[in-house]
Design a protein around this motif. Structure first.
Motif, short mmCIF file in Angstrom:
data_model
loop_
_atom_site.label_atom_id
_atom_site.label_comp_id
_atom_site.label_asym_id
_atom_site.label_seq_id
_atom_site.Cartn_x
_atom_site.Cartn_y
_atom_site.Cartn_z
N GLN A 28 0.81 -1.20 0.00
CA GLN A 28 0.00 0.00 0.00
C GLN A 28 0.85 1.27 0.00
OE1 GLN A 28 -2.57 -0.38 3.35
NE2 GLN A 28 -3.75 -2.03 2.45
N LEU A 29 2.07 1.17 0.43
CA LEU A 29 2.95 2.34 0.48
C LEU A 29 3.66 2.48 -0.86
CD1 LEU A 29 4.49 2.00 4.05
CD2 LEU A 29 2.53 3.35 3.32
N ASP A 30 3.00 3.13 -1.81
CA ASP A 30 3.59 3.31 -3.13
C ASP A 30 4.72 4.34 -3.07
OD1 ASP A 30 2.34 5.75 -2.89
OD2 ASP A 30 0.81 5.34 -4.39
N GLU A 31 5.38 4.54 -4.19
CA GLU A 31 6.51 5.46 -4.23
C GLU A 31 6.12 6.88 -3.86
OE1 GLU A 31 9.16 5.51 -7.53
OE2 GLU A 31 9.45 3.33 -7.48
N GLY A 32 4.94 7.30 -4.28
CA GLY A 32 4.48 8.65 -3.94
C GLY A 32 4.37 8.86 -2.45
N THR A 33 3.85 7.84 -1.76
CA THR A 33 3.71 7.91 -0.31
C THR A 33 5.07 7.91 0.36
OG1 THR A 33 1.61 6.74 -0.47
CG2 THR A 33 2.67 6.78 1.69
N ARG A 34 6.00 7.16 -0.20
CA ARG A 34 7.33 7.02 0.40
C ARG A 34 8.31 8.10 -0.03
NH1 ARG A 34 9.67 2.53 -1.46
NH2 ARG A 34 8.07 2.07 -3.01
N THR A 35 7.87 9.06 -0.82
CA THR A 35 8.75 10.16 -1.26
C THR A 35 8.71 11.27 -0.22
OG1 THR A 35 8.35 9.63 -3.58
CG2 THR A 35 9.18 11.84 -3.08
N VAL A 36 9.89 11.67 0.23
CA VAL A 36 9.99 12.72 1.26
C VAL A 36 11.01 13.77 0.82
CG1 VAL A 36 9.35 11.19 3.16
CG2 VAL A 36 11.76 11.47 2.57
N ARG A 37 10.84 14.97 1.39
CA ARG A 37 11.83 16.04 1.16
C ARG A 37 13.07 15.74 1.97
NH1 ARG A 37 9.96 21.80 2.21
NH2 ARG A 37 12.06 22.15 1.46
N ILE A 38 14.21 15.89 1.35
CA ILE A 38 15.48 15.63 2.02
C ILE A 38 16.02 16.89 2.69
CG2 ILE A 38 17.90 14.94 1.66
CD1 ILE A 38 15.84 12.66 1.49
N ASN A 39 15.86 18.05 2.02
CA ASN A 39 16.44 19.28 2.57
C ASN A 39 15.60 20.48 2.16
OD1 ASN A 39 17.13 19.81 -0.15
ND2 ASN A 39 19.09 18.77 0.11
N SER A 41 16.35 22.69 0.07
CA SER A 41 16.47 22.96 -1.36
C SER A 41 15.40 22.24 -2.18
CB SER A 41 17.85 22.53 -1.88
OG SER A 41 18.85 23.22 -1.18
N GLY A 42 14.66 21.37 -1.54
CA GLY A 42 13.58 20.67 -2.23
C GLY A 42 13.96 19.31 -2.79
N GLU A 43 15.20 18.87 -2.56
CA GLU A 43 15.58 17.54 -3.03
C GLU A 43 14.67 16.51 -2.37
OE1 GLU A 43 19.81 16.49 -3.06
OE2 GLU A 43 20.17 18.63 -2.63
N GLN A 44 14.33 15.47 -3.13
CA GLN A 44 13.45 14.43 -2.62
C GLN A 44 14.09 13.07 -2.81
OE1 GLN A 44 9.73 15.00 -4.71
NE2 GLN A 44 9.02 16.43 -3.15
N ALA A 45 13.61 12.11 -2.04
CA ALA A 45 14.07 10.73 -2.17
C ALA A 45 12.91 9.80 -1.84
CB ALA A 45 15.24 10.45 -1.23
N VAL A 46 12.95 8.63 -2.45
CA VAL A 46 11.96 7.60 -2.15
C VAL A 46 12.58 6.70 -1.09
CG1 VAL A 46 10.63 5.66 -3.05
CG2 VAL A 46 11.03 7.67 -4.49
N ILE A 47 11.90 6.58 0.02
CA ILE A 47 12.38 5.76 1.14
C ILE A 47 12.01 4.31 0.86
CG2 ILE A 47 12.24 5.43 3.65
CD1 ILE A 47 13.41 8.18 2.66
N SER A 48 12.95 3.41 1.07
CA SER A 48 12.68 1.98 0.83
C SER A 48 11.68 1.45 1.86
CB SER A 48 13.98 1.18 0.89
OG SER A 48 14.45 1.11 2.24
N VAL A 49 10.98 0.39 1.49
CA VAL A 49 10.02 -0.21 2.41
C VAL A 49 10.70 -0.69 3.69
CG1 VAL A 49 8.36 -2.11 2.70
CG2 VAL A 49 8.37 -0.76 0.58
N PRO A 50 11.88 -1.34 3.62
CA PRO A 50 12.54 -1.72 4.88
C PRO A 50 12.91 -0.52 5.75
CG PRO A 50 13.47 -2.97 3.06
CD PRO A 50 12.56 -1.92 2.45
N GLN A 51 13.30 0.60 5.12
CA GLN A 51 13.64 1.78 5.90
C GLN A 51 12.38 2.38 6.54
OE1 GLN A 51 15.69 4.96 3.85
NE2 GLN A 51 16.57 5.72 5.76
#
Length: 163
Positions: A28-39, A41-51
Motif C-alpha cells: 500500500q505504500l507506493d513510491e508517492g507515499t514514500r517520497t519525502v523532502r530531504i532538505n 532545497s527541495g531535493e526528494q528521495a523515495v524511502i525503501s520499504v525496509p527503511q
C-alpha cells in the motif's frame, strides 16, 4: 503429540497471516507515499520499504511515548504535522531538518537549545534511548515522521489547523 501438532499448525497459520498482512501493508505504500523532502532545497528521495519499517519501529521505541500519533504530549500546540514542522525555525519539514533537531533540539522559534529537556544525541547521557542511534536511524525516524501524514491524514499531529 496431537496437542503439539495442533499448536504447530495454529502457529504456522498465525505466522502466515502476519506475513501476508505485513506484505499487504508494504504494498500500500507506493513510491508517492514514500517520497519525502530531504532538505530545504527541495531535493526528494523515495524511502525503501525496509527503511519505512525501521523508522516506524525506531519512532515507536524512541519517540512515541511523547509523540504518539504525531501529537506532542508536553505541548499540544506544536505537533509533528507538516504545517507545524514547516513553520518551525529552522524548518523541520524535511529529513535534514528533523535529523538536525534530533541531534541538537531547539525551541520552536530556534532561539533556545533544549537538549536537557528533549531527547537528542547531544543529551544521550540523560536520555538513554538515544545512545545507540546512528545517522541512518535518525534519517529513518525522520522519514517516518514525514510519511505518516500521507498515511493517516490530519489525524497525524492531532488534526490541528494552523493559520
Amino acid at each position: 503429540m496431537f496437542r503439539r501438532l495442533i499448536s504447530f499448525v495454529a502457529a504456522t497459520v498465525l505466522l502466515t497471516f502476519q506475513l501476508f498482512i505485513g506484505n499487504a501493508t508494504a504494498v500500500q505504500l507506493d513510491e508517492g507515499t514514500r517520497t519525502v523532502r530531504i532538505n530545504d532545497s527541495g531535493e526528494q528521495a523515495v524511502i525503501s520499504v525496509p527503511q519505512v519499517a525501521k523508522g516506524k519501529q525506531l519512532f515507536n521505541d524512541t519517540c512515541a511515548q511523547c509523540h504518539a500519533g504525531g501529537v506532542t504530549k508536553t505541548n499540544q500546540n506544536v505537533g509533528l504535522e507538516p504545517e507545524a514542522l514547516a513553520l518551525a525555525t529552522p524548518p523541520r519539514n524535511n529529513v535534514e531538518g528533523l535529523v538536525d533537531y534530533m541531534k541538537n533540539p531547539t525551541t520552536y522559534d530556534g532561539e533556545i537549545e533544549i537538549s536537557e529537556i528533549h531527547p537528542s544525541l547531544k543529551s544521550a547521557d540523560i536520555f538513554t534511548e538515544m545512545r545507540n542511534l546512528t545517522d541512518e536511524d535518525l534519517e529513518a525516524i525522520a522519514a517516518h515522521i514525514l510519511i505518516q501524514p500521507k498515511i493517516v491524514g490530519i489525524r497525524w499531529g492531532g488534526g490541528k489547523i494552523h493559520y
